[in-house]
Design a protein around this motif. Structure first.
Motif, PDB file in Angstrom:
ATOM      1  N   GLY A   1       0.657  -0.966  -0.109  1.00 20.44           N
ATOM      2  CA  GLY A   1      -0.113  -0.023  -0.104  1.00 20.44           C
ATOM      3  C   GLY A   1       0.860   1.199   0.069  1.00 20.44           C
ATOM      4  O   GLY A   1       0.280   2.392  -0.104  1.00 20.44           O
ATOM      5  N   GLU A   2       2.261   1.254   0.140  1.00 20.14           N
ATOM      6  CA  GLU A   2       2.888   2.367  -0.040  1.00 20.14           C
ATOM      7  C   GLU A   2       3.281   2.908  -1.417  1.00 20.14           C
ATOM      8  O   GLU A   2       3.443   2.135  -2.368  1.00 20.14           O
ATOM      9  N   PHE A   3       3.512   4.181  -1.558  1.00 16.33           N
ATOM     10  CA  PHE A   3       3.672   4.815  -2.706  1.00 16.33           C
ATOM     11  C   PHE A   3       5.079   4.473  -3.040  1.00 16.33           C
ATOM     12  O   PHE A   3       6.103   4.374  -2.014  1.00 16.33           O
ATOM     13  N   ASN A   4       5.660   4.364  -4.025  1.00 24.49           N
ATOM     14  CA  ASN A   4       7.198   3.847  -4.521  1.00 24.49           C
ATOM     15  C   ASN A   4       8.113   5.239  -4.050  1.00 24.49           C
ATOM     16  O   ASN A   4       9.430   4.696  -3.761  1.00 24.49           O
ATOM     17  N   PHE A   5       7.706   6.345  -3.983  1.00 20.99           N
ATOM     18  CA  PHE A   5       8.590   7.279  -3.433  1.00 20.99           C
ATOM     19  C   PHE A   5       9.215   7.155  -1.958  1.00 20.99           C
ATOM     20  O   PHE A   5      10.136   7.739  -1.665  1.00 20.99           O
ATOM     21  N   VAL A   6       8.274   6.172  -1.323  1.00 20.99           N
ATOM     22  CA  VAL A   6       8.875   6.195   0.258  1.00 20.99           C
ATOM     23  C   VAL A   6       9.672   4.790   0.150  1.00 20.99           C
ATOM     24  O   VAL A   6       9.887   4.420   1.386  1.00 20.99           O
ATOM     25  N   ILE A   7       9.971   4.194  -1.074  1.00 16.44           N
ATOM     26  CA  ILE A   7      10.875   2.858  -0.961  1.00 16.44           C
ATOM     27  C   ILE A   7      11.997   3.283  -1.760  1.00 16.44           C
ATOM     28  O   ILE A   7      11.982   3.625  -2.679  1.00 16.44           O
ATOM     29  N   ASP A   8      12.992   2.798  -1.088  1.00 14.86           N
ATOM     30  CA  ASP A   8      14.393   3.122  -1.742  1.00 14.86           C
ATOM     31  C   ASP A   8      14.929   1.981  -2.598  1.00 14.86           C
ATOM     32  O   ASP A   8      14.871   1.055  -2.039  1.00 14.86           O
TER      33      ASP A   8
ATOM     34  N   ALA B   1      18.832  -4.146  -2.796  1.00 15.54           N
ATOM     35  CA  ALA B   1      17.678  -4.272  -2.081  1.00 15.54           C
ATOM     36  C   ALA B   1      16.738  -3.166  -1.904  1.00 15.54           C
ATOM     37  O   ALA B   1      17.008  -1.899  -2.290  1.00 15.54           O
ATOM     38  N   ALA B   2      15.367  -3.528  -1.475  1.00 10.76           N
ATOM     39  CA  ALA B   2      14.203  -2.226  -1.589  1.00 10.76           C
ATOM     40  C   ALA B   2      14.304  -1.971   0.031  1.00 10.76           C
ATOM     41  O   ALA B   2      14.141  -3.101   0.972  1.00 10.76           O
ATOM     42  N   SER B   3      14.473  -0.758   0.456  1.00 12.45           N
ATOM     43  CA  SER B   3      14.758  -0.579   1.899  1.00 12.45           C
ATOM     44  C   SER B   3      13.627   0.991   2.091  1.00 12.45           C
ATOM     45  O   SER B   3      13.537   1.680   1.123  1.00 12.45           O
ATOM     46  N   CYS B   4      13.369   0.861   3.367  1.00 12.38           N
ATOM     47  CA  CYS B   4      12.291   1.978   3.861  1.00 12.38           C
ATOM     48  C   CYS B   4      13.381   3.026   4.089  1.00 12.38           C
ATOM     49  O   CYS B   4      14.518   2.890   4.055  1.00 12.38           O
ATOM     50  N   LYS B   5      12.957   4.365   3.858  1.00 12.87           N
ATOM     51  CA  LYS B   5      13.757   5.681   3.967  1.00 12.87           C
ATOM     52  C   LYS B   5      14.281   5.708   5.313  1.00 12.87           C
ATOM     53  O   LYS B   5      15.572   6.166   5.424  1.00 12.87           O
ATOM     54  N   ARG B   6      13.714   5.076   6.321  1.00 13.24           N
ATOM     55  CA  ARG B   6      14.181   5.109   7.678  1.00 13.24           C
ATOM     56  C   ARG B   6      15.653   4.368   7.635  1.00 13.24           C
ATOM     57  O   ARG B   6      16.666   5.148   8.087  1.00 13.24           O
ATOM     58  N   CYS B   7      15.503   3.219   7.266  1.00 12.98           N
ATOM     59  CA  CYS B   7      16.668   2.283   7.418  1.00 12.98           C
ATOM     60  C   CYS B   7      17.861   2.781   6.123  1.00 12.98           C
ATOM     61  O   CYS B   7      19.102   2.964   6.605  1.00 12.98           O
TER      62      CYS B   7
ATOM     63  N   GLU C   1      10.032   9.194  11.133  1.00 12.15           N
ATOM     64  CA  GLU C   1       9.867  10.317  10.318  1.00 12.15           C
ATOM     65  C   GLU C   1      10.920  10.443   9.546  1.00 12.15           C
ATOM     66  O   GLU C   1      12.229  10.643  10.058  1.00 12.15           O
ATOM     67  N   TRP C   2      10.803  10.847   8.092  1.00 10.00           N
ATOM     68  CA  TRP C   2      11.796  11.341   7.328  1.00 10.00           C
ATOM     69  C   TRP C   2      11.732  12.784   6.810  1.00 10.00           C
ATOM     70  O   TRP C   2      10.510  12.731   6.158  1.00 10.00           O
ATOM     71  N   GLN C   3      12.432  13.574   7.126  1.00  6.83           N
ATOM     72  CA  GLN C   3      12.037  15.034   6.636  1.00  6.83           C
ATOM     73  C   GLN C   3      12.508  15.525   5.315  1.00  6.83           C
ATOM     74  O   GLN C   3      12.341  16.639   4.890  1.00  6.83           O
ATOM     75  N   GLY C   4      13.383  14.643   4.573  1.00  8.45           N
ATOM     76  CA  GLY C   4      13.749  14.830   3.307  1.00  8.45           C
ATOM     77  C   GLY C   4      12.859  15.169   2.287  1.00  8.45           C
ATOM     78  O   GLY C   4      11.780  14.848   2.410  1.00  8.45           O
ATOM     79  N   ASP C   5      13.250  15.234   1.075  1.00  7.93           N
ATOM     80  CA  ASP C   5      12.591  15.388  -0.101  1.00  7.93           C
ATOM     81  C   ASP C   5      12.329  13.772  -0.548  1.00  7.93           C
ATOM     82  O   ASP C   5      13.022  13.125  -0.758  1.00  7.93           O
ATOM     83  N   PRO C   6      10.920  13.297  -0.480  1.00  6.27           N
ATOM     84  CA  PRO C   6      10.452  11.978  -0.891  1.00  6.27           C
ATOM     85  C   PRO C   6      10.681  11.487  -2.316  1.00  6.27           C
ATOM     86  O   PRO C   6      11.073  10.598  -2.643  1.00  6.27           O
ATOM     87  N   ASP C   7      11.300  12.653  -3.024  1.00  3.23           N
ATOM     88  CA  ASP C   7      11.140  12.348  -4.551  1.00  3.23           C
ATOM     89  C   ASP C   7      12.882  12.005  -4.688  1.00  3.23           C
ATOM     90  O   ASP C   7      13.296  11.711  -5.984  1.00  3.23           O
ATOM     91  N   LEU C   8      13.707  12.139  -3.970  1.00  5.96           N
ATOM     92  CA  LEU C   8      15.167  11.892  -4.051  1.00  5.96           C
ATOM     93  C   LEU C   8      15.331  10.393  -4.502  1.00  5.96           C
ATOM     94  O   LEU C   8      16.261  10.068  -5.097  1.00  5.96           O
ATOM     95  N   ASP C   9      14.470   9.634  -4.078  1.00  7.94           N
ATOM     96  CA  ASP C   9      14.663   8.052  -4.276  1.00  7.94           C
ATOM     97  C   ASP C   9      16.032   7.693  -3.944  1.00  7.94           C
ATOM     98  O   ASP C   9      16.588   7.201  -5.122  1.00  7.94           O
ATOM     99  N   ASP C  10      16.579   7.513  -2.898  1.00  8.90           N
ATOM    100  CA  ASP C  10      18.085   7.205  -2.476  1.00  8.90           C
ATOM    101  C   ASP C  10      19.075   8.093  -3.164  1.00  8.90           C
ATOM    102  O   ASP C  10      19.995   7.378  -3.368  1.00  8.90           O
TER     103      ASP C  10
END
Length: 219
Positions: A56-63, A84-90, A185-194
């Motif tokens: 259910g997550e949008f791709n921009f929150v997955i790196d 690998a696919a990672s959450c932005k927190r990790c 919580e991640w305060q950065g730009d979600p569109d950075l995509d790692d």
């Protein structure tokens, strides 16, 4: 994960020759989308480091995570064993460009993906569930997660500490109790995509500002 087409491989060769900054090139935008989808399928839609669900997550929150950081190991930039696919927190908030998870026997030339070369649970050569149990409980809107190290696993202990998994458990408990918490919580730009070059630059500016403040107060 050998799904690259001949055209993909040509683009990849060009990118590796150009170095890690080529990861931001517009020409590999579609390739990165394909890579991310393959990684999500391979991992059954969970984060490679904390096992929390991507459903259910949008791709921009997955790196797209480069286990060996691409700025230092550019030739591994498209290796399936290094992706690998990672959450932005990790990925962004914790791991970033760190390499202190490599053991003394790590050998990039001959055995770059040998499990003993990594102190933490490697997403592709180790099995997370062999080292740490992950329990996810949800009742209505309240979610509680819990991690337990199995069989006194050294890799389990290292990953537990490295990715601050205890804080995730506490965070979900706090939220369930109505206590405000920003651990996830991640305060950065979600569109950075790692795009860790931009992230590294941001953190560097923050660190410089902190050092300047410390020097002022020390006078």
């Amino acid at each position: 994960m050998d799904f690259y087409t001949c055209e993909d491989k040509e683009i990849i060769s060009e990118c590796i020759l150009k170095g890690h900054l080529s990861w931001s090139d517009e020409k590999i935008k579609d390739l990165k989308v394909k890579i991310k989808e393959e990684l999500k399928k391979r991992q059954k839609n969970v984060c490679c480091y904390c096992l929390r669900s991507f459903h259910g997550e949008f791709n921009f929150v997955i790196d797209i995570e480069h286990i060996l950081p691409k700025h230092k190991y550019a030739k591994r930039m498209f290796d399936s064993n290094n992706l690998a696919a990672s959450c932005k927190r990790c990925n962004m908030k914790i791991k970033g460009r760190r390499i202190d998870f490599l053991s003394g026997i790590f050998n990039d030339e001959h055995t770059p993906y040998h499990k003993d070369g990594y102190l933490f649970i490697h997403p592709n050569v180790d099995v997370f569930e062999d080292h740490i149990s992950y329990i996810h409980n949800q009742k209505g809107r309240d979610i509680i997660v819990k991690y337990d190290i199995l069989n006194n696993s050294a890799k389990g202990k290292f990953s537990y500490a490295f990715f601050r998994l205890e804080k995730l458990s506490v965070h979900t408990y706090n939220v369930a109790q109505g206590i405000v918490s920003d651990e996830d919580e991640w305060q950065g730009d979600p569109d950075l995509d790692d795009d860790d070059d931009n992230i590294a630059e941001t953190f560097s500016k923050i660190e410089d500002s902190i050092e300047q403040l410390i020097s002022v107060f020390a006078q």
